[in-house]
Design a protein around this motif. Structure first.
Motif, PDB file in Angstrom:
ATOM      1  N   ASN A   1       7.884  -1.068  -3.832  1.00  0.00           N
ATOM      2  CA  ASN A   1       8.621  -0.243  -4.780  1.00  0.00           C
ATOM      3  C   ASN A   1       7.591   0.561  -5.572  1.00  0.00           C
ATOM      4  O   ASN A   1       6.670  -0.004  -6.138  1.00  0.00           O
ATOM      5  CB  ASN A   1       9.441  -1.145  -5.700  1.00  0.00           C
ATOM      6  CG  ASN A   1      10.302  -0.365  -6.669  1.00  0.00           C
ATOM      7  OD1 ASN A   1      10.170   0.838  -6.807  1.00  0.00           O
ATOM      8  ND2 ASN A   1      11.183  -1.062  -7.343  1.00  0.00           N
ATOM      9  N   PHE A   2       7.757   1.878  -5.612  1.00  0.00           N
ATOM     10  CA  PHE A   2       6.811   2.742  -6.321  1.00  0.00           C
ATOM     11  C   PHE A   2       7.499   3.342  -7.538  1.00  0.00           C
ATOM     12  O   PHE A   2       8.417   4.137  -7.415  1.00  0.00           O
ATOM     13  CB  PHE A   2       6.319   3.849  -5.385  1.00  0.00           C
ATOM     14  CG  PHE A   2       5.367   4.819  -6.039  1.00  0.00           C
ATOM     15  CD1 PHE A   2       4.132   4.402  -6.489  1.00  0.00           C
ATOM     16  CD2 PHE A   2       5.714   6.151  -6.201  1.00  0.00           C
ATOM     17  CE1 PHE A   2       3.248   5.287  -7.090  1.00  0.00           C
ATOM     18  CE2 PHE A   2       4.847   7.047  -6.789  1.00  0.00           C
ATOM     19  CZ  PHE A   2       3.613   6.612  -7.231  1.00  0.00           C
TER      20      PHE A   2
ATOM     21  N   GLU B   1       2.756   2.404 -10.215  1.00  0.00           N
ATOM     22  CA  GLU B   1       2.694   1.011  -9.787  1.00  0.00           C
ATOM     23  C   GLU B   1       3.431   0.797  -8.464  1.00  0.00           C
ATOM     24  O   GLU B   1       4.538   1.284  -8.263  1.00  0.00           O
ATOM     25  CB  GLU B   1       3.337   0.119 -10.857  1.00  0.00           C
ATOM     26  CG  GLU B   1       2.720   0.274 -12.208  1.00  0.00           C
ATOM     27  CD  GLU B   1       1.869  -0.906 -12.579  1.00  0.00           C
ATOM     28  OE1 GLU B   1       1.997  -1.949 -11.936  1.00  0.00           O
ATOM     29  OE2 GLU B   1       1.071  -0.759 -13.511  1.00  0.00           O
ATOM     30  N   LEU B   2       2.793   0.045  -7.582  1.00  0.00           N
ATOM     31  CA  LEU B   2       3.411  -0.405  -6.337  1.00  0.00           C
ATOM     32  C   LEU B   2       3.681  -1.892  -6.464  1.00  0.00           C
ATOM     33  O   LEU B   2       2.792  -2.659  -6.814  1.00  0.00           O
ATOM     34  CB  LEU B   2       2.476  -0.180  -5.145  1.00  0.00           C
ATOM     35  CG  LEU B   2       2.520   1.177  -4.474  1.00  0.00           C
ATOM     36  CD1 LEU B   2       1.434   1.275  -3.416  1.00  0.00           C
ATOM     37  CD2 LEU B   2       3.858   1.471  -3.865  1.00  0.00           C
ATOM     38  N   THR B   3       4.917  -2.291  -6.183  1.00  0.00           N
ATOM     39  CA  THR B   3       5.288  -3.696  -6.204  1.00  0.00           C
ATOM     40  C   THR B   3       5.821  -4.053  -4.828  1.00  0.00           C
ATOM     41  O   THR B   3       6.767  -3.424  -4.338  1.00  0.00           O
ATOM     42  CB  THR B   3       6.392  -3.951  -7.256  1.00  0.00           C
ATOM     43  OG1 THR B   3       5.982  -3.390  -8.495  1.00  0.00           O
ATOM     44  CG2 THR B   3       6.662  -5.424  -7.401  1.00  0.00           C
ATOM     45  N   LYS B   4       5.214  -5.039  -4.210  1.00  0.00           N
ATOM     46  CA  LYS B   4       5.610  -5.455  -2.866  1.00  0.00           C
ATOM     47  C   LYS B   4       7.063  -5.943  -2.877  1.00  0.00           C
ATOM     48  O   LYS B   4       7.476  -6.663  -3.778  1.00  0.00           O
ATOM     49  CB  LYS B   4       4.669  -6.571  -2.388  1.00  0.00           C
ATOM     50  CG  LYS B   4       4.761  -6.865  -0.938  1.00  0.00           C
ATOM     51  CD  LYS B   4       3.662  -7.846  -0.540  1.00  0.00           C
ATOM     52  CE  LYS B   4       3.780  -8.224   0.897  1.00  0.00           C
ATOM     53  NZ  LYS B   4       2.749  -9.164   1.306  1.00  0.00           N
ATOM     54  N   VAL B   5       7.838  -5.501  -1.870  1.00  0.00           N
ATOM     55  CA  VAL B   5       9.238  -5.905  -1.758  1.00  0.00           C
ATOM     56  C   VAL B   5       9.526  -6.375  -0.336  1.00  0.00           C
ATOM     57  O   VAL B   5       8.687  -6.274   0.560  1.00  0.00           O
ATOM     58  CB  VAL B   5      10.207  -4.751  -2.141  1.00  0.00           C
ATOM     59  CG1 VAL B   5      10.057  -4.373  -3.594  1.00  0.00           C
ATOM     60  CG2 VAL B   5      10.004  -3.552  -1.249  1.00  0.00           C
ATOM     61  N   ASP B   6      10.740  -6.824  -0.134  1.00  0.00           N
ATOM     62  CA  ASP B   6      11.194  -7.329   1.159  1.00  0.00           C
ATOM     63  C   ASP B   6      11.122  -6.236   2.225  1.00  0.00           C
ATOM     64  O   ASP B   6      11.434  -5.077   1.960  1.00  0.00           O
ATOM     65  CB  ASP B   6      12.636  -7.827   1.016  1.00  0.00           C
ATOM     66  CG  ASP B   6      13.169  -8.434   2.293  1.00  0.00           C
ATOM     67  OD1 ASP B   6      12.368  -8.953   3.090  1.00  0.00           O
ATOM     68  OD2 ASP B   6      14.397  -8.384   2.484  1.00  0.00           O
TER      69      ASP B   6
ATOM     70  N   GLU C   1       0.826  -1.208   0.000  1.00  0.00           N
ATOM     71  CA  GLU C   1       0.000   0.000   0.000  1.00  0.00           C
ATOM     72  C   GLU C   1       0.860   1.258   0.000  1.00  0.00           C
ATOM     73  O   GLU C   1       0.457   2.281  -0.532  1.00  0.00           O
ATOM     74  CB  GLU C   1      -0.896   0.024   1.244  1.00  0.00           C
ATOM     75  CG  GLU C   1      -1.937  -1.052   1.275  1.00  0.00           C
ATOM     76  CD  GLU C   1      -2.751  -1.017   2.555  1.00  0.00           C
ATOM     77  OE1 GLU C   1      -2.919   0.087   3.128  1.00  0.00           O
ATOM     78  OE2 GLU C   1      -3.207  -2.074   2.983  1.00  0.00           O
ATOM     79  N   ILE C   2       2.019   1.177   0.626  1.00  0.00           N
ATOM     80  CA  ILE C   2       2.914   2.336   0.731  1.00  0.00           C
ATOM     81  C   ILE C   2       4.348   1.839   0.574  1.00  0.00           C
ATOM     82  O   ILE C   2       4.702   0.785   1.081  1.00  0.00           O
ATOM     83  CB  ILE C   2       2.718   3.087   2.076  1.00  0.00           C
ATOM     84  CG1 ILE C   2       3.553   4.367   2.151  1.00  0.00           C
ATOM     85  CG2 ILE C   2       3.040   2.205   3.253  1.00  0.00           C
ATOM     86  CD1 ILE C   2       2.865   5.538   1.550  1.00  0.00           C
ATOM     87  N   GLY C   3       5.136   2.585  -0.150  1.00  0.00           N
ATOM     88  CA  GLY C   3       6.550   2.256  -0.295  1.00  0.00           C
ATOM     89  C   GLY C   3       7.389   3.259   0.467  1.00  0.00           C
ATOM     90  O   GLY C   3       7.012   4.417   0.617  1.00  0.00           O
TER      91      GLY C   3
ATOM     92  N   ARG D   1       1.527   7.257  -2.177  1.00  0.00           N
ATOM     93  CA  ARG D   1       2.008   5.905  -2.441  1.00  0.00           C
ATOM     94  C   ARG D   1       3.402   5.638  -1.894  1.00  0.00           C
ATOM     95  O   ARG D   1       3.800   4.487  -1.769  1.00  0.00           O
ATOM     96  CB  ARG D   1       2.011   5.622  -3.944  1.00  0.00           C
ATOM     97  CG  ARG D   1       0.649   5.578  -4.557  1.00  0.00           C
ATOM     98  CD  ARG D   1      -0.119   4.423  -4.000  1.00  0.00           C
ATOM     99  NE  ARG D   1      -1.427   4.340  -4.640  1.00  0.00           N
ATOM    100  CZ  ARG D   1      -2.406   3.630  -4.164  1.00  0.00           C
ATOM    101  NH1 ARG D   1      -2.253   2.939  -3.066  1.00  0.00           N
ATOM    102  NH2 ARG D   1      -3.564   3.604  -4.775  1.00  0.00           N
ATOM    103  N   ALA D   2       4.170   6.699  -1.586  1.00  0.00           N
ATOM    104  CA  ALA D   2       5.534   6.461  -1.116  1.00  0.00           C
ATOM    105  C   ALA D   2       6.027   7.616  -0.251  1.00  0.00           C
ATOM    106  O   ALA D   2       5.557   8.743  -0.376  1.00  0.00           O
ATOM    107  CB  ALA D   2       6.478   6.278  -2.305  1.00  0.00           C
ATOM    108  N   ILE D   3       6.948   7.256   0.627  1.00  0.00           N
ATOM    109  CA  ILE D   3       7.690   8.248   1.399  1.00  0.00           C
ATOM    110  C   ILE D   3       9.151   8.042   1.042  1.00  0.00           C
ATOM    111  O   ILE D   3       9.648   6.906   1.069  1.00  0.00           O
ATOM    112  CB  ILE D   3       7.494   8.048   2.914  1.00  0.00           C
ATOM    113  CG1 ILE D   3       6.019   8.051   3.273  1.00  0.00           C
ATOM    114  CG2 ILE D   3       8.251   9.114   3.693  1.00  0.00           C
ATOM    115  CD1 ILE D   3       5.724   7.616   4.705  1.00  0.00           C
ATOM    116  N   LYS D   4       9.820   9.113   0.694  1.00  0.00           N
ATOM    117  CA  LYS D   4      11.227   9.033   0.316  1.00  0.00           C
ATOM    118  C   LYS D   4      12.082   9.760   1.351  1.00  0.00           C
ATOM    119  O   LYS D   4      11.808  10.902   1.699  1.00  0.00           O
ATOM    120  CB  LYS D   4      11.455   9.634  -1.081  1.00  0.00           C
ATOM    121  CG  LYS D   4      10.789   8.842  -2.171  1.00  0.00           C
ATOM    122  CD  LYS D   4      11.143   9.388  -3.535  1.00  0.00           C
ATOM    123  CE  LYS D   4      10.597   8.482  -4.621  1.00  0.00           C
ATOM    124  NZ  LYS D   4      11.044   8.887  -5.952  1.00  0.00           N
TER     125      LYS D   4
END
Length: 152
Positions: free
Chosen positions: A98-99, A103-108, A81-83, A142-145
């Motif tokens: 990963n955003f 697109e969001l792709t689930k990662v480790d 849901e959030i990268g 979608r992401a926090i950097k």
């Protein structure tokens, strides 16, 4: 014949009274419906803002490395849901998802390397990071950097 006239007048008065009541109802309830729509829109906006508040606290702020690690742990149940992207002096790594583009792709989500000071993905707890949020084309966060500041 006078009974027929009286009945007709009563019937006409009843119809006129009904029309007047319908007109008054329309005049009263139309602005109320507009107000209800306005209140509903305000409520929806407030709900969205409250849902985003947990992410907005990181928008255009400076946080420590320990706060970065805590943020990853805090959002760990929201993989996909959030990268969270962390750029240190040695590497750039995505956590949770990963955003790219929209697109969001689930990662480790393993933080072992982030807490091992000999690893390239190490997040220095006392380091300072510039934080910003990223939204998709629909305006959803979608992401926090987190980008580590250079040491002088």
């Amino acid at each position: 014949m006078s009974e027929t006239t009286a009945t007709a007048l009563k019937f006409a008065a009843g119809i006129i009274l009904a029309i007047v009541l319908v007109g008054i109802s329309i005049m009263v309830f139309t602005p109320a419906a507009d107000s209800a729509k306005s209140v509903t829109n305000d409520f929806t906006n407030n709900t969205t803002e409250l849902q985003d508040q947990k992410y907005l606290m990181y928008d255009n702020t400076v946080v420590s490395g320990s706060q970065v690690i805590n943020a990853i742990r805090k959002f760990k149940g929201q993989e996909g849901e959030i990268g969270v992207e962390v750029t240190t002096g040695k590497s750039t790594k995505w956590y949770l998802a990963n955003f790219t583009g929209d697109e969001l792709t689930k990662v480790d989500t393993d933080l072992l390397n982030a807490t091992t000071n000999t690893h390239a993905d190490y997040i220095n707890p006392s380091g300072m990071f510039d934080a910003e949020i990223e939204r998709d084309s629909n305006g959803v966060i979608r992401a926090i950097k987190f980008n580590q500041q250079k040491q002088n």
